[in-house]
Design an enzyme around this catalytic site. Sequence first.
Site, short mmCIF file in Angstrom:
data_model
loop_
_atom_site.label_atom_id
_atom_site.label_comp_id
_atom_site.label_asym_id
_atom_site.label_seq_id
_atom_site.Cartn_x
_atom_site.Cartn_y
_atom_site.Cartn_z
N LYS A 113 1.04 -35.97 5.71
CA LYS A 113 1.51 -36.60 4.47
C LYS A 113 1.13 -38.07 4.45
CE LYS A 113 5.05 -34.00 2.32
NZ LYS A 113 5.77 -34.07 1.10
N LYS A 196 -5.02 -23.35 5.24
CA LYS A 196 -3.95 -22.36 5.42
C LYS A 196 -3.47 -21.78 4.09
CE LYS A 196 0.62 -23.08 6.18
NZ LYS A 196 1.97 -23.20 6.74
N LYS A 199 2.61 -21.16 0.55
CA LYS A 199 3.39 -21.01 -0.68
C LYS A 199 3.52 -22.33 -1.43
CE LYS A 199 7.48 -20.26 2.07
NZ LYS A 199 7.74 -21.46 2.88
#
Length: 330
Positions: A113, A196, A199
Amino acid sequence: MDTKRMISGIKPSGHLTLGNYIGALQNFVKYQDDYEMFVFIANLHTITVPQDPSELRNNLEEAALLYLAAGLNPQKATIFLQSDVLEHTQLGHILACYSYLGELNRMTQYKDKVAKGETNHTVGFYTYPTLMAADILLYDAHFVPVGIDQKQHVELTRDIAERMNNRYNKELFLIPEPLLEEVGVKIYDLQEPTKKMSKSDISDKGCIYLMDTPKKARKKIMSAVTDSLDKIAYDPINQPGISNLIVIAASLKKVSIEAILLETQDLRYGEFKKYVADIVVDTLETIQNKYAEIKEQNILQEVLVDGANKARTIANKKLKEVQRTIGIEL
Ligand code: ADP
Ligand code: TRP
């Protein structure tokens, strides 16, 4: 009898994906017969990034139903909601007091991040790993079945546990081990097979959700990115797309990569995708049929209350021991 204990959780920050199923859920189901299994919904971890309340409630219910639909059996596994066992946050705070900023700064999830230039992360996001350590250490779990992205968090958990054991000169915590499968620890995005499948992705073309309609899932597989080499081979560097599909097929069929290669080596890419799509659709249909049945039965609340009661008994005992050991309780 000395049955070993396992614990794991998934955070319901969106709809669960085929990656969550292969890397985590499918293995929880597999291990519930041979281990004392604790599986929870990591709802407290979910709020480390902003959530819409009604969406979160839906995702949470869907995740819990999917645990059962995938085959977790409440008679065998203890299934609960993380926030129902208050001991998690209490131990989470204690462990944060035994962890260093330097350690948390090194966590990949946080570093990624920062590297992306995101600066508005919350304190909760930063201390995500210490809460996760509490989730695990409360239960004296021997093993933590996870996908590869969570391995680093389990390693930090081990470091914190060892530090406290040394500091108080006793085996306060059992040192847990991450449990990674040979095949399927990282399923990749179908459109960007070096990334990856997650979701949290914004575009959903490369991500199969467990609740996708069979038609939609089939379409996603059929339009998966491949290459121009025109051969079915397991070569993640040069053929990441095809290799990802091979891993998906092997994981769902519970056979080796070699077994899939043997069966598919003469297929053209279109035929091979159809082969993989059939396996995926078959898995989704089985899960979705069971999902509808369980939803109809209306048993979810009862399962979660029972699970939380069982988990709390164990968690509370451990928390008391920790509090007495460090001197904050008489
Ligand atoms: P997501 O990235 O989808 O939000 P989580 O971080 O909630 O997933 O992961 C829940 C569990 O599922 C973890 O054990 C994680 O390692 C596993 N997992 C998530 N995505 C994948 C994937 N693409 N392949 C394999 N395992 C995965
Ligand atoms: N961090 C895990 C994830 O992203 C969820 C999780 C929270 C977890 N606590 C855990 C997994 C403890 C294993 C053990 O999905």
